[in-house]
Design a protein around this motif. Sequence first.
Motif, mmCIF file in Angstrom:
data_model
loop_
_atom_site.group_PDB
_atom_site.id
_atom_site.type_symbol
_atom_site.label_atom_id
_atom_site.label_comp_id
_atom_site.label_asym_id
_atom_site.label_seq_id
_atom_site.Cartn_x
_atom_site.Cartn_y
_atom_site.Cartn_z
ATOM 1 N N PRO A 74 -6.764 -6.998 -2.080
ATOM 2 C CA PRO A 74 -5.707 -7.596 -2.811
ATOM 3 C C PRO A 74 -4.675 -8.175 -1.799
ATOM 4 C CG PRO A 74 -5.906 -5.471 -3.641
ATOM 5 C CD PRO A 74 -6.869 -5.616 -2.328
ATOM 6 N N HIS A 75 -4.433 -9.500 -2.080
ATOM 7 C CA HIS A 75 -3.195 -10.420 -1.199
ATOM 8 C C HIS A 75 -4.151 -10.655 0.175
ATOM 9 C CE1 HIS A 75 -0.294 -10.232 -4.014
ATOM 10 N NE2 HIS A 75 -0.069 -8.888 -3.886
ATOM 11 N N GLY A 76 -5.278 -10.388 0.535
ATOM 12 C CA GLY A 76 -5.885 -10.653 1.841
ATOM 13 C C GLY A 76 -5.607 -9.596 2.722
ATOM 14 N N PRO A 77 -6.071 -10.052 4.124
ATOM 15 C CA PRO A 77 -6.456 -8.949 5.035
ATOM 16 C C PRO A 77 -5.197 -8.695 6.043
ATOM 17 C CG PRO A 77 -6.990 -11.475 5.811
ATOM 18 C CD PRO A 77 -6.671 -11.393 4.467
ATOM 19 N N ASP A 78 -4.110 -9.600 5.630
ATOM 20 C CA ASP A 78 -2.837 -8.932 6.112
ATOM 21 C C ASP A 78 -2.129 -7.873 5.472
ATOM 22 O OD1 ASP A 78 -0.754 -9.069 8.033
ATOM 23 O OD2 ASP A 78 -0.475 -11.094 7.937
ATOM 24 N N ARG A 79 -1.169 -7.080 5.925
ATOM 25 C CA ARG A 79 -0.361 -6.084 5.338
ATOM 26 C C ARG A 79 1.107 -6.384 5.018
ATOM 27 N NH1 ARG A 79 -4.731 -5.235 4.072
ATOM 28 N NH2 ARG A 79 -6.049 -3.371 4.799
ATOM 29 N N LEU A 80 1.532 -5.630 4.066
ATOM 30 C CA LEU A 80 2.789 -5.915 3.535
ATOM 31 C C LEU A 80 3.459 -7.278 3.127
ATOM 32 C CD1 LEU A 80 4.459 -3.262 5.956
ATOM 33 C CD2 LEU A 80 3.941 -2.963 3.452
ATOM 34 N N ILE A 81 2.281 -8.071 2.895
ATOM 35 C CA ILE A 81 2.607 -9.372 2.304
ATOM 36 C C ILE A 81 1.939 -9.689 0.888
ATOM 37 C CG2 ILE A 81 2.851 -10.016 4.610
ATOM 38 C CD1 ILE A 81 0.016 -11.767 4.188
ATOM 39 N N THR A 218 -6.947 8.555 -3.631
ATOM 40 C CA THR A 218 -7.495 7.677 -2.706
ATOM 41 C C THR A 218 -6.436 7.179 -1.924
ATOM 42 O OG1 THR A 218 -9.208 7.206 -4.248
ATOM 43 C CG2 THR A 218 -9.346 6.118 -2.181
ATOM 44 N N GLY A 219 -5.449 6.705 -2.183
ATOM 45 C CA GLY A 219 -4.157 5.884 -1.439
ATOM 46 C C GLY A 219 -4.708 4.704 -0.990
ATOM 47 N N ALA A 220 -5.330 4.159 -1.697
ATOM 48 C CA ALA A 220 -5.765 2.244 -1.259
ATOM 49 C C ALA A 220 -4.452 1.572 -1.779
ATOM 50 C CB ALA A 220 -6.976 2.009 -2.044
ATOM 51 N N CYS A 221 -3.831 1.965 -3.011
ATOM 52 C CA CYS A 221 -2.873 1.400 -3.707
ATOM 53 C C CYS A 221 -1.551 1.478 -2.625
ATOM 54 C CB CYS A 221 -2.324 1.951 -4.954
ATOM 55 S SG CYS A 221 -1.927 3.958 -4.441
ATOM 56 N N GLU A 222 -1.135 2.491 -2.081
ATOM 57 C CA GLU A 222 -0.238 2.429 -1.069
ATOM 58 C C GLU A 222 -0.658 1.310 0.139
ATOM 59 O OE1 GLU A 222 2.362 5.066 1.953
ATOM 60 O OE2 GLU A 222 1.203 5.999 0.497
ATOM 61 N N VAL A 223 -1.794 1.368 0.533
ATOM 62 C CA VAL A 223 -2.168 0.676 1.769
ATOM 63 C C VAL A 223 -2.190 -0.907 1.317
ATOM 64 C CG1 VAL A 223 -4.153 -0.128 3.247
ATOM 65 C CG2 VAL A 223 -3.922 2.320 2.621
ATOM 66 N N GLU A 224 -2.548 -1.383 0.153
ATOM 67 C CA GLU A 224 -2.538 -2.600 -0.357
ATOM 68 C C GLU A 224 -1.237 -3.331 -0.623
ATOM 69 O OE1 GLU A 224 -5.132 -4.518 0.846
ATOM 70 O OE2 GLU A 224 -6.795 -3.093 0.979
ATOM 71 N N CYS A 225 -0.452 -2.435 -1.199
ATOM 72 C CA CYS A 225 0.828 -2.616 -1.853
ATOM 73 C C CYS A 225 1.752 -3.537 -0.797
ATOM 74 C CB CYS A 225 1.811 -1.607 -2.132
ATOM 75 S SG CYS A 225 3.411 -1.822 -2.988
ATOM 76 N N PRO A 226 2.271 -4.777 -1.399
ATOM 77 C CA PRO A 226 2.578 -5.920 -0.386
ATOM 78 C C PRO A 226 4.283 -5.276 0.117
ATOM 79 C CG PRO A 226 2.580 -6.547 -2.702
ATOM 80 C CD PRO A 226 1.781 -5.516 -2.451
ATOM 81 N N LYS A 227 4.614 -4.436 -0.941
ATOM 82 C CA LYS A 227 6.138 -3.649 -0.712
ATOM 83 C C LYS A 227 6.066 -2.270 -0.048
ATOM 84 C CE LYS A 227 7.864 -7.306 -1.989
ATOM 85 N NZ LYS A 227 8.717 -8.340 -0.787
ATOM 86 N N GLY A 228 4.877 -1.857 0.188
ATOM 87 C CA GLY A 228 4.735 -0.471 1.026
ATOM 88 C C GLY A 228 5.177 0.761 -0.135
#
Length: 248
Positions: A74-81, A218-228
Amino acid sequence: MKLTLKIWRQKDANTKGKMVDYTIGGIDGDMSFLEMMDVLNEDLITKGEEPVEFDHDCREGICGSCSLQINGEPHGPDRLITTCQLHMRKFNDGDTIVIEPFRAKAFPVIKDLIVDRSAFDRIQQAGGYVSVNTSGNTIDANAIPIEKADADDAFYAAACIGCGACVAACKNASAMLFTSAKVSQYALLPQGQVEATDRVQNMVRQMDLEGFGNCTNTGACEVECPKGISLENIARMNREYLAANIKG
């Protein structure tokens, strides 16, 4: 930069979709991902072909409507965006990029890469409003002391933009992170205490009615969330829900 794009094309919710390959060149690393999509669509329109439909609005990482599944993330390979903040420098010349809509039963495809996320709106609406008069009858902010930690946690929870990345990242398509963020932003503040019991019960009930899956931590939601948004909100919502049912 020259790229191969594998993009999901689907006329509407009732039509079977498929992946379609496109080749695009002249992409600069400083372009945003959506600017790259604009270049593709301009090329398609010039050729007399139908452009790829994708959702966007602010292009500033605020609204969350630019939700795309990019190479399985979701939202690609970068984080918090969000997708609109993703730059093409994250990719290499010659790469193949797979672009899909968010996949969830509760997010039916409208067209191509656009999904209907109104289920989130209905969950929020189920939570209702605060009955405390917070406008037109204001009082000094210091009249009701609030622990800074609670104020900070409420603010961080309220930062959720409802983009749906948590659902798209979850193997169960769970909306627990989103719903818990919306519960937490009120549960931590005195204004939210009056309707606290009904709010959490109604929002969880609506979340289940919309067809979202269960949380398995699983925690994937927090990892991929653009707002952390933190998993701690899910734990808080579970406590609120348990307390509400005991009181009820």
